[in-house]
Scaffold this motif. Structure first.
Motif, PDB file in Angstrom:
ATOM      1  N   SER A  16      -5.938  -4.370 -20.698  1.00 48.15           N
ATOM      2  CA  SER A  16      -4.353  -5.092 -21.420  1.00 48.15           C
ATOM      3  C   SER A  16      -3.729  -4.514 -20.561  1.00 48.15           C
ATOM      4  N   LYS A  17      -2.065  -4.499 -20.942  1.00 51.50           N
ATOM      5  CA  LYS A  17      -1.047  -3.166 -19.560  1.00 51.50           C
ATOM      6  C   LYS A  17      -1.649  -1.936 -20.349  1.00 51.50           C
ATOM      7  N   ASP A 218      -4.994   5.979 -30.199  1.00 53.51           N
ATOM      8  CA  ASP A 218      -3.256   5.517 -29.424  1.00 53.51           C
ATOM      9  C   ASP A 218      -3.847   4.714 -28.327  1.00 53.51           C
ATOM     10  N   ILE A 219      -4.825   4.756 -28.309  1.00 54.46           N
ATOM     11  CA  ILE A 219      -5.005   3.531 -26.786  1.00 54.46           C
ATOM     12  C   ILE A 219      -5.836   2.311 -27.381  1.00 54.46           C
ATOM     13  N   GLU A 220      -6.329   2.414 -28.835  1.00 57.07           N
ATOM     14  CA  GLU A 220      -6.624   1.840 -29.284  1.00 57.07           C
ATOM     15  C   GLU A 220      -5.924   0.730 -30.157  1.00 57.07           C
ATOM     16  N   HIS A 221      -4.900   1.895 -30.681  1.00 57.68           N
ATOM     17  CA  HIS A 221      -3.877   0.991 -31.167  1.00 57.68           C
ATOM     18  C   HIS A 221      -2.369   0.832 -30.110  1.00 57.68           C
ATOM     19  N   GLU A 226      -0.393  -5.099 -28.844  1.00 55.62           N
ATOM     20  CA  GLU A 226      -0.034  -5.876 -27.326  1.00 55.62           C
ATOM     21  C   GLU A 226      -1.099  -7.267 -27.421  1.00 55.62           C
ATOM     22  N   LYS A 227      -2.839  -7.091 -28.515  1.00 54.99           N
ATOM     23  CA  LYS A 227      -3.405  -8.492 -28.190  1.00 54.99           C
ATOM     24  C   LYS A 227      -3.116  -9.163 -29.571  1.00 54.99           C
ATOM     25  N   GLY A 228      -2.710  -8.053 -30.752  1.00 52.79           N
ATOM     26  CA  GLY A 228      -2.141  -9.150 -31.794  1.00 52.79           C
ATOM     27  C   GLY A 228      -3.382  -8.718 -32.804  1.00 52.79           C
TER      28      GLY A 228
END
Length: 453
Positions: A16-17, A218-221, A226-228
């Motif tokens: 991810s980003k 926080d990372i998971e959220h 981002e991925k939806g």
């Protein structure tokens, strides 16, 4: 709460980003770190040409650099495992940036050598903390590819440094090379302080579960948004449940459980360091001593150094497909052959082609060794220590490197230098073949399961 399965949760995340942000922030610092290492070749060649330095003073400059890097790598191993990855990388680039400005203002070669030693402290720390920290964020199934991409970012500094040296040193002077490093190092240092987080794996290993859980959530959220869609289910197979691991002693690296891994990692990095800095630091000076102008010398060097980013790119494409061990063996054999042919060649076009090929092969194993293989060999509680000890061994060899190279050049000629490199490459192929293990596509926890956890 006695565990949070940080490794399992991080490894099941899609790229991810967030991962790209960590790549860019760590990569930018490592780019500048290696840029600072590589600028030595062009700078020293110019200092010899204008009478500001001698071959012996150049040897001292290089050795002092590696004394600093040795100390920096070793101390970072202790600091990074004891006080955290973030604490360690708060310091290294700050040292590099400030010392680079001081070097740009050096009134004599003696002062330049002193400031270079201080620079070495931060330079040695950056390479250790960068690769090991990134490996703790990237999912296991793509870890090899993404750490090779980090190596590509970092090692792109080699041709960039060569081309900047080609234009800047003859026209503006060598001091501006250090100014560039100083300005950019402080900018990247500030960005890291603002945007780069601590490793949840390390926090869990130290029993700081609440902080680790906060960062992981926080990372998971962020990634889920981002991925939806919801994230994959956590699969705890092959993951150790960490409950406030003890810090571990550095001497544990030389225990029965880890001795082979420690020896392989040390010999691997001794070789890659020796190969890299013999080419990078000595080729311009060797060319100048053969009567080639500083501009032509830097041009030849630039062509050869283009092999570095291509090698790192190739490493990123093949390491997760074919594995660390077989690639290392094959590439070391090819390097031995290439080094031997280089030693007996005399025509400039052929030397440039062979030099390019050697650098391409070298940076395949640099990407695998520095960034992927060595950090994978040790558990979280010993990862920075193990990586630091291996890097320290490489730096210790580098302290002797300039004196060995000068002795070989004066006593036996240029051919002996490259024949020595070829011989050690064949030796490394044998070492990895006999004692190396395969780590491809395994979680960091699985690689070290059952080994003194």
């Amino acid at each position: 709460m006695d565990h949070i399965l940080a490794g399992a949760r991080l490894d099941r995340l899609p790229i991810s980003k967030f991962h790209r942000k960590v790549l860019y922030l760590i990569g930018a610092g490592m780019f500048l770190d290696l840029f600072d290492v590589y600028l030595a070749g062009g700078v020293l060649g110019q200092l010899v040409k204008n009478g500001w330095s001698t071959m012996q003073l150049n040897a001292s400059f290089i050795s002092v650099t590696f004394v600093g890097m040795l100390i920096g790598a070793f101390v970072t191993g202790l600091v990074g495992d004891s006080f955290g990855r973030r604490f360690a990388y708060q310091i290294d680039l700050l040292i590099v940036g400030i010392a680079s400005f001081a070097a740009a203002l050096a009134p004599s070669m003696g002062w330049l050598i002193l400031f270079r030693g201080i620079m070495g402290l931060g330079m040695g720390a950056e390479i250790v903390i960068g690769y090991a920290t990134f490996s703790e964020f990237v999912p296991a199934k793509v870890r090899g590819r993404w750490i090779s991409l980090l190596s590509l970012v970092a090692n792109s500094s080699l041709p960039v440094c060569a081309i900047l040296a080609y234009f800047i040193i003859p026209n503006l002077g060598w001091r501006y090379m250090f100014v560039i490093v100083g300005v950019l190092a402080l900018i990247v240092w500030w960005l890291r302080m603002k945007y780069l987080t601590e490793s949840p794996r390390w926090l869990e290993a130290k029993g700081k579960l609440e902080k680790a859980e906060q960062i992981l959530s926080d990372i998971e959220h962020e990634i889920a948004q981002e991925k939806g869609h919801s994230l994959p289910v956590v699969n705890a197979d092959h993951y150790q449940v960490l409950t406030s691991e003890k810090g571990g002693s550095i001497w544990e690296l030389f225990s029965r459980e880890y001795l082979k891994r420690t020896i392989v990692s040390m010999l691997y990095l001794i070789g890659t360091n020796f190969f890299t800095y013999t080419y990078v630091n000595w080729l311009p000076t060797i060319f100048i001593k053969q009567g080639i102008s500083i501009t032509t010398s830097l041009g030849y060097t630039f062509v050869m150094m283009l092999g570095a980013p291509f090698g790192s790119l190739i490493g990123s494409l093949i390491t997760d497909k074919f594995g660390r061990k077989p690639i290392s063996i094959i590439v070391f054999i090819l390097m031995g052959i290439c080094g031997y042919v280089y030693a007996i060649s005399t025509t400039p076009p052929l030397l440039m082609l062979l030099g390019f090929c050697f650098m391409l092969l070298l940076y395949i194993v640099c990407a695998i060794g520095f960034g992927i293989y060595v950090p994978e060999l040790f558990p979280t509680r010993l990862r920075i220590r193990g990586t630091g000890v291996a890097n320290s061994a490489g730096r210790l060899a580098m302290i002797l490197n300039p004196y060995i190279v000068v002795w070989l050049l004066n006593s036996y000629g240029v051919q002996s230098v490259f024949q020595s490199l070829a011989g050690y490459a064949f030796f490394l192929a044998l070492v990895v073949g006999i004692f190396g293990i395969e780590t491809k596509a395994k979680s960091l926890e699985e690689i070290n399961r059952g080994v003194a956890v």
